[in-house]
Design a protein around this motif. Structure first.
Motif, short mmCIF file in Angstrom:
data_model
loop_
_atom_site.label_atom_id
_atom_site.label_comp_id
_atom_site.label_asym_id
_atom_site.label_seq_id
_atom_site.Cartn_x
_atom_site.Cartn_y
_atom_site.Cartn_z
N GLU A 19 0.83 -1.20 0.00
CA GLU A 19 0.00 0.00 0.00
C GLU A 19 0.87 1.25 0.00
O GLU A 19 0.56 2.23 -0.67
CB GLU A 19 -0.93 0.00 1.21
N SER A 20 1.95 1.21 0.75
CA SER A 20 2.85 2.36 0.83
C SER A 20 3.55 2.60 -0.50
O SER A 20 3.78 3.74 -0.90
CB SER A 20 3.88 2.13 1.94
N ILE A 27 5.02 8.29 3.60
CA ILE A 27 5.95 8.77 4.61
C ILE A 27 7.16 7.83 4.58
O ILE A 27 7.04 6.65 4.91
CB ILE A 27 5.29 8.80 6.00
N GLU A 28 8.30 8.35 4.17
CA GLU A 28 9.48 7.52 3.98
C GLU A 28 9.95 6.84 5.26
O GLU A 28 10.38 5.70 5.24
CB GLU A 28 10.63 8.35 3.38
N GLN A 29 9.85 7.52 6.39
CA GLN A 29 10.28 6.92 7.65
C GLN A 29 9.40 5.72 8.01
O GLN A 29 9.89 4.70 8.47
CB GLN A 29 10.24 7.94 8.78
N ARG A 30 8.11 5.85 7.78
CA ARG A 30 7.17 4.75 8.06
C ARG A 30 7.47 3.58 7.11
O ARG A 30 7.48 2.42 7.54
CB ARG A 30 5.74 5.21 7.89
N LEU A 34 8.60 -0.21 8.17
CA LEU A 34 7.89 -1.42 7.75
C LEU A 34 8.83 -2.42 7.10
O LEU A 34 8.74 -3.63 7.35
CB LEU A 34 6.75 -1.06 6.78
N LEU A 35 9.76 -1.92 6.29
CA LEU A 35 10.74 -2.80 5.66
C LEU A 35 11.64 -3.48 6.71
O LEU A 35 11.95 -4.67 6.61
CB LEU A 35 11.59 -2.03 4.65
#
Length: 55
Positions: A19-20, A27-30, A34-35
């Protein structure tokens, strides 16, 4: 129970990452977190390395 939870976490992280990836305003930090969480869960599934020399 722990195996089920790990599999559910892996599925959830993969879904959230997908989804991201599709969201241009992500949001790159989120996304990075997640990765990392996915990598940690996948690493927990791998068996420990064994010594090939037999000791």
């Amino acid at each position: 129970m722990a195996v089920y939870e790990r599999l559910e976490n892996i599925a959830r992280y993969r879904k959230l990452i997908a989804e991201s990836d599709l969201n241009p305003a992500r949001i790159e930090q989120r996304h990075a977190m997640l990765l990392k969480l996915l990598a940690a869960e996948l690493a927990r599934d791998k068996p420990p390395p064994t010594c090939s020399k037999g000791y």
